[in-house]
Design a protein around this motif. Sequence first.
Motif, PDB file in Angstrom:
ATOM      1  N   MET A 182      44.564  45.479   6.852  1.00  0.00           N
ATOM      2  CA  MET A 182      45.159  45.495   8.510  1.00  0.00           C
ATOM      3  C   MET A 182      44.097  44.865   9.270  1.00  0.00           C
ATOM      4  O   MET A 182      44.264  43.934  10.292  1.00  0.00           O
ATOM      5  CB  MET A 182      45.155  47.124   8.978  1.00  0.00           C
ATOM      6  CG  MET A 182      46.485  47.462   8.303  1.00  0.00           C
ATOM      7  SD  MET A 182      46.978  49.092   9.120  1.00  0.00           S
ATOM      8  CE  MET A 182      45.955  50.308   7.742  1.00  0.00           C
ATOM      9  N   LEU A 183      42.707  45.158   9.112  1.00  0.00           N
ATOM     10  CA  LEU A 183      41.781  44.232   9.969  1.00  0.00           C
ATOM     11  C   LEU A 183      41.657  42.982   9.657  1.00  0.00           C
ATOM     12  O   LEU A 183      41.732  42.221  10.934  1.00  0.00           O
ATOM     13  CB  LEU A 183      40.571  45.001   9.512  1.00  0.00           C
ATOM     14  CG  LEU A 183      40.198  46.353  10.008  1.00  0.00           C
ATOM     15  CD1 LEU A 183      38.825  46.870   9.597  1.00  0.00           C
ATOM     16  CD2 LEU A 183      40.124  46.682  11.374  1.00  0.00           C
ATOM     17  N   ASP A 184      41.854  42.367   8.441  1.00  0.00           N
ATOM     18  CA  ASP A 184      41.968  41.050   8.273  1.00  0.00           C
ATOM     19  C   ASP A 184      43.327  40.418   8.912  1.00  0.00           C
ATOM     20  O   ASP A 184      43.202  39.396   9.428  1.00  0.00           O
ATOM     21  CB  ASP A 184      41.962  40.696   6.582  1.00  0.00           C
ATOM     22  CG  ASP A 184      40.611  40.787   5.954  1.00  0.00           C
ATOM     23  OD1 ASP A 184      39.622  40.980   6.771  1.00  0.00           O
ATOM     24  OD2 ASP A 184      40.630  41.109   4.898  1.00  0.00           O
ATOM     25  N   GLU A 185      44.333  41.308   8.865  1.00  0.00           N
ATOM     26  CA  GLU A 185      45.678  40.673   9.504  1.00  0.00           C
ATOM     27  C   GLU A 185      45.659  40.533  11.026  1.00  0.00           C
ATOM     28  O   GLU A 185      46.136  39.460  11.464  1.00  0.00           O
ATOM     29  CB  GLU A 185      46.665  41.429   8.649  1.00  0.00           C
ATOM     30  CG  GLU A 185      48.116  40.694   9.479  1.00  0.00           C
ATOM     31  CD  GLU A 185      49.345  41.235   8.848  1.00  0.00           C
ATOM     32  OE1 GLU A 185      50.441  40.793   8.919  1.00  0.00           O
ATOM     33  OE2 GLU A 185      49.169  42.382   7.628  1.00  0.00           O
ATOM     34  N   PHE A 186      45.033  41.580  11.718  1.00  0.00           N
ATOM     35  CA  PHE A 186      45.482  41.940  12.929  1.00  0.00           C
ATOM     36  C   PHE A 186      44.052  41.768  13.726  1.00  0.00           C
ATOM     37  O   PHE A 186      44.209  41.049  15.055  1.00  0.00           O
ATOM     38  CB  PHE A 186      45.860  42.933  13.384  1.00  0.00           C
ATOM     39  CG  PHE A 186      47.335  43.275  12.724  1.00  0.00           C
ATOM     40  CD1 PHE A 186      48.413  42.652  12.929  1.00  0.00           C
ATOM     41  CD2 PHE A 186      47.340  44.218  11.309  1.00  0.00           C
ATOM     42  CE1 PHE A 186      49.736  42.874  12.348  1.00  0.00           C
ATOM     43  CE2 PHE A 186      48.696  44.587  10.898  1.00  0.00           C
ATOM     44  CZ  PHE A 186      49.606  43.615  11.139  1.00  0.00           C
ATOM     45  N   VAL A 187      42.802  41.986  13.350  1.00  0.00           N
ATOM     46  CA  VAL A 187      41.706  41.894  14.141  1.00  0.00           C
ATOM     47  C   VAL A 187      40.901  40.585  13.950  1.00  0.00           C
ATOM     48  O   VAL A 187      40.784  39.909  14.824  1.00  0.00           O
ATOM     49  CB  VAL A 187      40.725  43.000  13.696  1.00  0.00           C
ATOM     50  CG1 VAL A 187      39.242  42.672  14.512  1.00  0.00           C
ATOM     51  CG2 VAL A 187      41.224  44.168  14.090  1.00  0.00           C
ATOM     52  N   VAL A 188      41.025  39.832  12.571  1.00  0.00           N
ATOM     53  CA  VAL A 188      40.372  38.736  12.474  1.00  0.00           C
ATOM     54  C   VAL A 188      40.714  37.427  13.372  1.00  0.00           C
ATOM     55  O   VAL A 188      40.182  36.764  13.965  1.00  0.00           O
ATOM     56  CB  VAL A 188      40.374  38.438  10.829  1.00  0.00           C
ATOM     57  CG1 VAL A 188      39.997  36.840  10.684  1.00  0.00           C
ATOM     58  CG2 VAL A 188      39.486  39.279  10.136  1.00  0.00           C
ATOM     59  N   PRO A 189      42.211  37.336  13.425  1.00  0.00           N
ATOM     60  CA  PRO A 189      42.555  36.250  14.425  1.00  0.00           C
ATOM     61  C   PRO A 189      42.188  36.491  15.829  1.00  0.00           C
ATOM     62  O   PRO A 189      41.822  35.431  16.436  1.00  0.00           O
ATOM     63  CB  PRO A 189      44.288  36.552  14.333  1.00  0.00           C
ATOM     64  CG  PRO A 189      44.572  37.184  12.955  1.00  0.00           C
ATOM     65  CD  PRO A 189      43.235  38.213  12.788  1.00  0.00           C
ATOM     66  N   VAL A 190      42.366  37.605  16.057  1.00  0.00           N
ATOM     67  CA  VAL A 190      42.004  37.938  17.556  1.00  0.00           C
ATOM     68  C   VAL A 190      40.397  37.325  17.655  1.00  0.00           C
ATOM     69  O   VAL A 190      39.948  36.820  18.839  1.00  0.00           O
ATOM     70  CB  VAL A 190      42.137  39.214  18.128  1.00  0.00           C
ATOM     71  CG1 VAL A 190      41.504  39.599  19.584  1.00  0.00           C
ATOM     72  CG2 VAL A 190      43.571  39.438  18.282  1.00  0.00           C
ATOM     73  N   VAL A 191      39.567  38.186  17.064  1.00  0.00           N
ATOM     74  CA  VAL A 191      38.113  37.883  16.914  1.00  0.00           C
ATOM     75  C   VAL A 191      37.637  36.217  16.811  1.00  0.00           C
ATOM     76  O   VAL A 191      36.970  35.609  17.675  1.00  0.00           O
ATOM     77  CB  VAL A 191      37.324  38.546  16.019  1.00  0.00           C
ATOM     78  CG1 VAL A 191      35.899  38.296  16.035  1.00  0.00           C
ATOM     79  CG2 VAL A 191      37.455  40.082  16.352  1.00  0.00           C
ATOM     80  N   SER A 192      38.649  35.785  15.956  1.00  0.00           N
ATOM     81  CA  SER A 192      38.375  34.200  15.664  1.00  0.00           C
ATOM     82  C   SER A 192      38.718  33.525  16.773  1.00  0.00           C
ATOM     83  O   SER A 192      37.833  32.322  17.344  1.00  0.00           O
ATOM     84  CB  SER A 192      39.303  33.710  14.409  1.00  0.00           C
ATOM     85  OG  SER A 192      38.603  34.555  13.296  1.00  0.00           O
ATOM     86  N   ARG A 193      39.763  33.664  17.649  1.00  0.00           N
ATOM     87  CA  ARG A 193      40.024  32.892  18.651  1.00  0.00           C
ATOM     88  C   ARG A 193      39.101  33.297  20.000  1.00  0.00           C
ATOM     89  O   ARG A 193      38.760  32.144  20.546  1.00  0.00           O
ATOM     90  CB  ARG A 193      41.582  33.278  19.236  1.00  0.00           C
ATOM     91  CG  ARG A 193      42.528  32.498  18.746  1.00  0.00           C
ATOM     92  CD  ARG A 193      43.850  32.780  19.552  1.00  0.00           C
ATOM     93  NE  ARG A 193      44.166  34.243  19.970  1.00  0.00           N
ATOM     94  CZ  ARG A 193      44.782  35.126  19.316  1.00  0.00           C
ATOM     95  NH1 ARG A 193      45.270  34.972  17.927  1.00  0.00           N
ATOM     96  NH2 ARG A 193      45.019  36.367  19.460  1.00  0.00           N
ATOM     97  N   ALA A 194      38.577  34.538  19.824  1.00  0.00           N
ATOM     98  CA  ALA A 194      37.619  34.718  20.946  1.00  0.00           C
ATOM     99  C   ALA A 194      36.197  34.038  20.766  1.00  0.00           C
ATOM    100  O   ALA A 194      35.777  33.696  22.014  1.00  0.00           O
ATOM    101  CB  ALA A 194      37.499  36.309  21.022  1.00  0.00           C
ATOM    102  N   PHE A 195      35.660  33.633  19.660  1.00  0.00           N
ATOM    103  CA  PHE A 195      34.679  33.280  19.416  1.00  0.00           C
ATOM    104  C   PHE A 195      34.772  31.867  18.709  1.00  0.00           C
ATOM    105  O   PHE A 195      33.750  31.216  18.193  1.00  0.00           O
ATOM    106  CB  PHE A 195      33.836  34.229  18.543  1.00  0.00           C
ATOM    107  CG  PHE A 195      33.561  35.593  19.076  1.00  0.00           C
ATOM    108  CD1 PHE A 195      32.842  35.651  20.345  1.00  0.00           C
ATOM    109  CD2 PHE A 195      34.201  36.787  18.637  1.00  0.00           C
ATOM    110  CE1 PHE A 195      32.613  36.781  21.026  1.00  0.00           C
ATOM    111  CE2 PHE A 195      33.887  37.981  19.234  1.00  0.00           C
ATOM    112  CZ  PHE A 195      33.130  37.864  20.184  1.00  0.00           C
ATOM    113  N   ALA A 196      35.899  31.046  18.918  1.00  0.00           N
ATOM    114  CA  ALA A 196      35.956  29.626  18.479  1.00  0.00           C
ATOM    115  C   ALA A 196      35.246  28.800  19.443  1.00  0.00           C
ATOM    116  O   ALA A 196      34.920  28.838  20.279  1.00  0.00           O
ATOM    117  CB  ALA A 196      37.367  29.242  18.419  1.00  0.00           C
TER     118      ALA A 196
END
Length: 189
Positions: free
Chosen positions: A175-189
């Motif tokens: 769940m964290l990989d599916e829902f949190v990782v995309p948000v965090v990846s975008r925020a810190f890209a």
Amino acid sequence: MSRDWLADDRADLAAERILDAAARLFAERGVAAVGMGDIAKAAGCSRATLYRYFENRQAVRLAFVHRATRRIAAEVFARVGAIDDPAERIVTAMLGAIEAVRADPMLIAWFRPGESGAAGRISQDSDVIESIAAGLFPPTTLTDPERSRLARWLTRIIVSFLAAPGRDADEERAMLDEFVVPVVSRAFA
């Protein structure tokens, strides 16, 4: 009441003793069921002494949560210190925090059915918890309000996993990989 419990006359030790007593009671009875009189009795002090250190039950709860949060944060930061990828760092930190709370009977008591409301309110109102969560983020162009909002959201996710666990650790990680990782990846890209 015996006065020797404050024999070394150090406020920090007295407060720690009070918080230790409160922690035991939280684990035994549940957070909501513990009053100031219960804490004073368990700490071996008078109610007047207890009120010299903590103005009310919410102040005891907040001090307890902040103490536990600082301890867990130190463990988590040590665990994720070598992880460079922001998304992996944050997911590993979240899972580490969840694991640490679940392993401690005095902490998981806050997330029993009917108890998680107090933990949720404290976690969202605490500048201490928010700043610790934001400390996991790499330096970025995020504004302070964006960093704060992201920190509070991630804290909400941790609290929700503690109050309503996934089927197992693998499901929670997924769940964290599916829902949190995309948000965090975008925020810190």
